[in-house]
Design a protein around this motif. Sequence first.
Motif, mmCIF file in Angstrom:
data_model
loop_
_atom_site.group_PDB
_atom_site.id
_atom_site.type_symbol
_atom_site.label_atom_id
_atom_site.label_comp_id
_atom_site.label_asym_id
_atom_site.label_seq_id
_atom_site.Cartn_x
_atom_site.Cartn_y
_atom_site.Cartn_z
ATOM 1 N N HIS A 1 -51.604 -20.040 16.122
ATOM 2 C CA HIS A 1 -50.277 -20.606 16.353
ATOM 3 C C HIS A 1 -50.209 -21.463 17.613
ATOM 4 N N ALA A 2 -51.348 -21.654 18.281
ATOM 5 C CA ALA A 2 -51.427 -22.494 19.484
ATOM 6 C C ALA A 2 -50.378 -22.083 20.514
ATOM 7 N N LEU A 3 -50.345 -20.768 20.797
ATOM 8 C CA LEU A 3 -49.398 -20.216 21.759
ATOM 9 C C LEU A 3 -50.120 -19.249 22.687
ATOM 10 N N PRO A 4 -49.736 -19.205 23.962
ATOM 11 C CA PRO A 4 -50.289 -18.158 24.833
ATOM 12 C C PRO A 4 -49.685 -16.798 24.476
ATOM 13 N N ILE A 5 -50.543 -15.810 24.250
ATOM 14 C CA ILE A 5 -50.100 -14.450 23.962
ATOM 15 C C ILE A 5 -50.870 -13.518 24.897
ATOM 16 N N VAL A 6 -50.139 -12.716 25.646
ATOM 17 C CA VAL A 6 -50.732 -11.851 26.658
ATOM 18 C C VAL A 6 -50.439 -10.400 26.293
ATOM 19 N N ALA A 7 -51.474 -9.547 26.312
ATOM 20 C CA ALA A 7 -51.309 -8.136 25.945
ATOM 21 C C ALA A 7 -51.741 -7.236 27.096
ATOM 22 N N PHE A 8 -50.908 -6.280 27.392
ATOM 23 C CA PHE A 8 -51.243 -5.254 28.386
ATOM 24 C C PHE A 8 -50.341 -4.060 28.115
ATOM 25 N N ARG B 1 -43.170 -21.258 15.620
ATOM 26 C CA ARG B 1 -44.496 -20.635 15.618
ATOM 27 C C ARG B 1 -44.449 -19.261 16.280
ATOM 28 N N ALA B 2 -43.623 -19.122 17.307
ATOM 29 C CA ALA B 2 -43.487 -17.824 17.975
ATOM 30 C C ALA B 2 -42.911 -16.780 17.021
ATOM 31 N N ARG B 3 -41.900 -17.156 16.261
ATOM 32 C CA ARG B 3 -41.317 -16.208 15.298
ATOM 33 C C ARG B 3 -42.326 -15.840 14.216
ATOM 34 N N ALA B 4 -43.104 -16.829 13.767
ATOM 35 C CA ALA B 4 -44.123 -16.541 12.753
ATOM 36 C C ALA B 4 -45.197 -15.622 13.316
ATOM 37 N N ALA B 5 -45.589 -15.857 14.576
ATOM 38 C CA ALA B 5 -46.604 -15.005 15.205
ATOM 39 C C ALA B 5 -46.096 -13.577 15.328
ATOM 40 N N LEU B 6 -44.807 -13.427 15.634
ATOM 41 C CA LEU B 6 -44.236 -12.087 15.771
ATOM 42 C C LEU B 6 -44.274 -11.341 14.436
ATOM 43 N N ASP B 7 -43.913 -12.009 13.362
ATOM 44 C CA ASP B 7 -43.971 -11.372 12.045
ATOM 45 C C ASP B 7 -45.394 -10.950 11.710
ATOM 46 N N GLU B 8 -46.361 -11.802 12.021
ATOM 47 C CA GLU B 8 -47.761 -11.467 11.737
ATOM 48 C C GLU B 8 -48.232 -10.319 12.630
ATOM 49 N N LEU B 9 -47.726 -10.262 13.862
ATOM 50 C CA LEU B 9 -48.075 -9.150 14.747
ATOM 51 C C LEU B 9 -47.614 -7.826 14.151
ATOM 52 N N PHE B 10 -46.363 -7.761 13.690
ATOM 53 C CA PHE B 10 -45.862 -6.516 13.111
ATOM 54 C C PHE B 10 -46.653 -6.129 11.870
ATOM 55 N N ALA B 11 -47.003 -7.102 11.051
ATOM 56 C CA ALA B 11 -47.802 -6.816 9.858
ATOM 57 C C ALA B 11 -49.168 -6.258 10.255
ATOM 58 N N LEU B 12 -49.767 -6.831 11.290
ATOM 59 C CA LEU B 12 -51.060 -6.352 11.772
ATOM 60 C C LEU B 12 -50.955 -4.919 12.283
ATOM 61 N N VAL B 13 -49.920 -4.634 13.064
ATOM 62 C CA VAL B 13 -49.743 -3.294 13.629
ATOM 63 C C VAL B 13 -49.611 -2.254 12.522
ATOM 64 N N LEU B 14 -48.816 -2.533 11.494
ATOM 65 C CA LEU B 14 -48.650 -1.581 10.395
ATOM 66 C C LEU B 14 -49.953 -1.417 9.622
#
Length: 467
Positions: free
Chosen positions: A364-371, A395-408
């Motif tokens: 999604h060509a976005l910076p995503i930081v995890a900690f 793109r941020a909203r799409a990335a968020l939806d994909e994040l939740f799908a990945l987590v589940l």
Amino acid sequence: MTTATLPPDLDAELSALLGAEGWRTDAATRQAHGSDDSRRHAMPAGVALPRDRDQVAAIVRACRRHRVPLVARGAGTGTAAAAVPFGGGIVVSFARMNRILQLRPDDRCAVVEPGVVNGDLQQALQPLGLFWPPDPSSFETCTIGGNLACNAGGPRAVKYGATRDNVLGLVAVTGRGELVRCGGPWTKDATGYDLTHLIVGSEGTLALIVEATLRLQPRPRAVAGLRALYRDAASATAAIARLMRQPQVPAMLEFLDRSALGLLRGQGVALPEAGAMLLVEADGDDDGLPGVLQALADAASGEGLLDLDVAPDGAARERLWAARRALSPALRGIAPGKLNEDVVVPVSRIAELVEGVEALAARHALPIVAFGHAGNGNLHVNVMFHPDDAGEAARARAALDELFALVLALEGTLSGEHGIGVAKRDWMARAFDAPTLAAMRAVKAALDPDGILNPGKVLPPGHPDPL
């Protein structure tokens, strides 16, 4: 139902009940109580500031008669929009119910009203050698009621548990306007249903908490820490598993991914190149702590370890944690928009989550930081974007939806400590099957039959709103 204005007789009744200081309908007060840290806003029709439980019960009964929604509010530090009054109605602020009612060191508990600030309680407990474990980053301003509403956690949760694990009893007002009492100043109880732990984490949708009995812990005599840098997230995850197998559970165990480390270096923090970092803290007594710290250092060592620093004293430990605290301010330098989600996966699958987050950032060509809180598998995934750029926002909203799908898909869950509110509400139907959601709705209907308590939060639309 959206209630932008109040029935005149309800307005008069609440004015008579609460007085000029406790019942506010001026625009400035309503504006100030219409948002939280989610950056969303909606105007309530009025703000009630009760002084005691009887006033809370009377407010609920009055609103029930008029079918006017109620939204409970602490300090407004939540990030899931659970305290935003999207349906209008009345915001119930507990700012004036801020008394520490009892400190009972012999029973290792405290009895408090919901408006007590977390940090103020910790200060009151310090002379007694005790503390209340939940330590969210907003502890200096957030209230106990807010902590209870979303089951707040913090770094110490890995050893001491989140809010739900540190509450012994409650007094609360249901949507019927009735007081219910559950639990009490004891640590063992097999009597009836556990309503205490049901109400904690329900985000004001089942009852309004007016008193809580909190479980306290002895303040440790000594604390020490270590910092470990790893080649990649997989090496750090393997170390997390080894650390969590130790007889002495770390008091804190924090994870920072490659992007977080790069961000800190850009802010002038002296860190070598690495794929991940763990910050570990141990507590105990002066005699036993050195052995515990050595065992944790041994567990942190292994394949992929690049560097290990031990901080046996307060000043050195403070230097280790300064980097972790610098992260949130540093994020503001990337982009003004931030979607901060507190997802949880099994500890054994943290590496897969981090790998998936890195793929999302590239796609999604976005910076995503995890900690976040590695010992619980609870990571804060921050999707950064410019809100005024329509393409980035999409793109941020799409990335968020994909994040939740990945987590589940990784056997995880949507929230570890922020709650659901409306931010993650629509994903509840993916996280739970229909019979489970039906059971949750049945509980809601039993305690709040007219649906006036924080309507539209937590549970996804499935039945018409009673209002």
